[in-house]
Scaffold this active site. Sequence first.
Site, mmCIF file in Angstrom:
data_model
loop_
_atom_site.group_PDB
_atom_site.id
_atom_site.type_symbol
_atom_site.label_atom_id
_atom_site.label_comp_id
_atom_site.label_asym_id
_atom_site.label_seq_id
_atom_site.Cartn_x
_atom_site.Cartn_y
_atom_site.Cartn_z
ATOM 1 N N ASN A 95 35.898 41.457 35.409
ATOM 2 C CA ASN A 95 37.170 41.055 34.776
ATOM 3 C C ASN A 95 37.698 39.760 35.393
ATOM 4 O O ASN A 95 38.287 38.930 34.695
ATOM 5 C CB ASN A 95 38.193 42.195 34.821
ATOM 6 C CG ASN A 95 38.827 42.375 36.165
ATOM 7 O OD1 ASN A 95 39.844 41.764 36.466
ATOM 8 N ND2 ASN A 95 38.213 43.193 37.019
ATOM 9 N N HIS A 116 35.331 46.283 42.760
ATOM 10 C CA HIS A 116 34.641 45.061 43.183
ATOM 11 C C HIS A 116 35.523 44.142 44.015
ATOM 12 O O HIS A 116 35.780 42.994 43.642
ATOM 13 C CB HIS A 116 34.120 44.314 41.947
ATOM 14 C CG HIS A 116 32.936 44.983 41.350
ATOM 15 N ND1 HIS A 116 32.613 44.903 40.010
ATOM 16 C CD2 HIS A 116 31.970 45.760 41.917
ATOM 17 C CE1 HIS A 116 31.510 45.585 39.790
ATOM 18 N NE2 HIS A 116 31.106 46.121 40.923
ATOM 19 N N GLU A 132 29.541 50.396 35.720
ATOM 20 C CA GLU A 132 30.244 51.136 34.659
ATOM 21 C C GLU A 132 29.338 51.329 33.445
ATOM 22 O O GLU A 132 29.295 52.415 32.851
ATOM 23 C CB GLU A 132 31.520 50.382 34.256
ATOM 24 C CG GLU A 132 32.316 51.132 33.200
ATOM 25 C CD GLU A 132 33.508 50.320 32.699
ATOM 26 O OE1 GLU A 132 34.235 49.737 33.525
ATOM 27 O OE2 GLU A 132 33.700 50.273 31.472
ATOM 28 N N THR A 139 34.797 48.333 29.938
ATOM 29 C CA THR A 139 36.245 48.163 29.743
ATOM 30 C C THR A 139 36.781 46.781 30.121
ATOM 31 O O THR A 139 37.881 46.431 29.714
ATOM 32 C CB THR A 139 37.007 49.199 30.594
ATOM 33 O OG1 THR A 139 36.514 49.107 31.930
ATOM 34 C CG2 THR A 139 36.816 50.595 30.060
ATOM 35 N N SER A 194 33.108 40.796 40.358
ATOM 36 C CA SER A 194 34.116 41.433 39.511
ATOM 37 C C SER A 194 34.063 40.833 38.111
ATOM 38 O O SER A 194 34.377 39.666 37.896
ATOM 39 C CB SER A 194 35.501 41.231 40.133
ATOM 40 O OG SER A 194 36.498 41.488 39.177
HETATM 41 C C1 LIG Z 1 36.981 49.662 38.228
HETATM 42 C C2 LIG Z 1 37.075 48.830 37.016
HETATM 43 C C3 LIG Z 1 37.767 47.666 36.981
HETATM 44 C C4 LIG Z 1 38.428 47.070 38.151
HETATM 45 O O1 LIG Z 1 37.974 45.789 38.434
HETATM 46 P P1 LIG Z 1 36.612 45.480 39.177
HETATM 47 O O2 LIG Z 1 36.637 44.051 39.534
HETATM 48 O O3 LIG Z 1 36.408 46.429 40.286
HETATM 49 O O4 LIG Z 1 35.484 45.786 38.104
HETATM 50 P P2 LIG Z 1 34.804 44.923 36.956
HETATM 51 O O5 LIG Z 1 35.766 43.961 36.419
HETATM 52 O O6 LIG Z 1 34.389 45.933 35.925
HETATM 53 O O7 LIG Z 1 33.585 44.278 37.556
HETATM 54 C C5 LIG Z 1 36.367 49.364 35.833
HETATM 55 O O8 LIG Z 1 37.012 49.154 34.660
HETATM 56 S S1 SF4 Z 2 40.511 47.713 34.361
HETATM 57 FE FE1 SF4 Z 2 41.139 49.335 32.954
HETATM 58 S S2 SF4 Z 2 39.387 50.710 32.897
HETATM 59 FE FE2 SF4 Z 2 39.152 49.434 34.689
HETATM 60 S S3 SF4 Z 2 40.043 50.573 36.367
HETATM 61 FE FE3 SF4 Z 2 41.617 49.237 35.535
HETATM 62 S S4 SF4 Z 2 42.736 50.483 34.062
HETATM 63 FE FE4 SF4 Z 2 40.777 51.467 34.462
#
Ligand SMILES: C/C(=C\COP(=O)(O)OP(=O)(O)O)CO
Ligand code: SF4
Length: 402
Positions: A319, A96, A187, A250, A317
């Site tokens: 996270n 993202h 995911e 995750t 995103s």
């Molecule tokens: C690819 C991935 C994490 C990397 O950060 P991202 O910001 O791409 O994804 P997320 O926080 O799940 O919206 C899945 O754990």
């Molecule tokens: S945040 Fe964790 S699960 Fe997601 S891509 Fe990074 S290491 Fe992998």
Amino acid sequence: MDTKAFKRALNSSEQYYRKGFGRETEVAPVLQSEYQSNLIQQLRENNFTLQRGEVTIRLAEAFGFCWGVERAVAMAYETRQHFPSDRIWITNEIIHNPSVNSNLRDMQVEFIPMKDKQKDFSVVGKGDVVILPAFGASFQEMQLLNEKGCTIVDTTCPWVSKVWNTVEKHKKGNYTSIIHGKYNHEETIATSSFANKYLVVLNLAEAEYVCNYILKGGKRDEFMAKFHKACSAGFNPDTDLERIGIANQTTMLKGETEQIGKLFERTMMRKYRPGQLNQHFLSFNTICDATQERQDAMFKLVDEKLDLMIVIGGFNSSNTTHLQEIAIEQDILSYHIDSAERIGPGNRIQHKPLHRDLEVVENWLPQGSIAIGITSGASTPDKVVADVLEKIFELKAATVVT
Ligand SMILES: C/C(=C\COP(=O)(O)OP(=O)(O)O)CO
Ligand code: SF4
């Protein structure tokens, strides 16, 4: 559907790659120049602190690209290198972050188009190369691409695959998977596609609602109205919550995942005798280390005396958004931006307040000496963070002069 047997068969197929192509050294220079930054490296080496003029930057001790993202992005670049003249598709954003996805587009990696709100895979032909993003892809998509005779480059992060394995264990034991996540996040869509029965809960409040239903029953229609988009087809809350297993997206808030797991455990202990718990409840730790580290570093940073925080990462995103939530909980003025272009012209910033649309704030950067906390999500390149810092220094220097 035997998803395990399918994955086993796919793993042994010559059309399926999940470990790159041994071209790490070939792609290293371009990855370095597009995503890394000397300034950020200096900051890391200088106790995550930088002082320039009236600005003190305090960087979180864990931030930016996680290894799963680094691995996925490198694999995508290797794929282009390995198949220089083939048609290459990707089933979703690789991660993202807008700048990374735009770089892939520039490398002629094409995104599967949408038709009537569905992905239109008819554009993909036999022999085309298809990249699966770091979030993975649903079982149905993988099956379709395999049947079409595509070459599949699977960049799914092993931490995500670990969650899929957990869901497989639930399925084998006839447990319903309770997934802490966002039902429409790539995911979670992929993870739930490996489950037989599943229910996605977004937060503690939703988990409490479900636990109350388990203990006291309730209105089935109300339950289904609330969760109809977040459960498996034919889900019945009266019969499908007797045996449950916990899994998560995750990148959720780790404290919340833990609380939700404990809440369901207590609920099942109350509903059934403690000696019977294992027949009704399964839980494995599937919180990813990178998520944990970035959130812990953020908790540490917000304890410091800061005038404001900037959280850098894609607006979609998950996270990154959770990092911002931590700043908000601590009552620290925070701005979530996805690139340096959100700053300026002049002393203005366009940012995304939590759960709201983009907003512009004038005179956001205070006069005088300031301490700014900085963090970035697991999908944000260091270069983007460096560009933001340079913009701030420039702006502050200009304010001092006038
Ligand atoms: C690819 C991935 C994490 C990397 O950060 P991202 O910001 O791409 O994804 P997320 O926080 O799940 O919206 C899945 O754990
Ligand atoms: S945040 Fe964790 S699960 Fe997601 S891509 Fe990074 S290491 Fe992998």
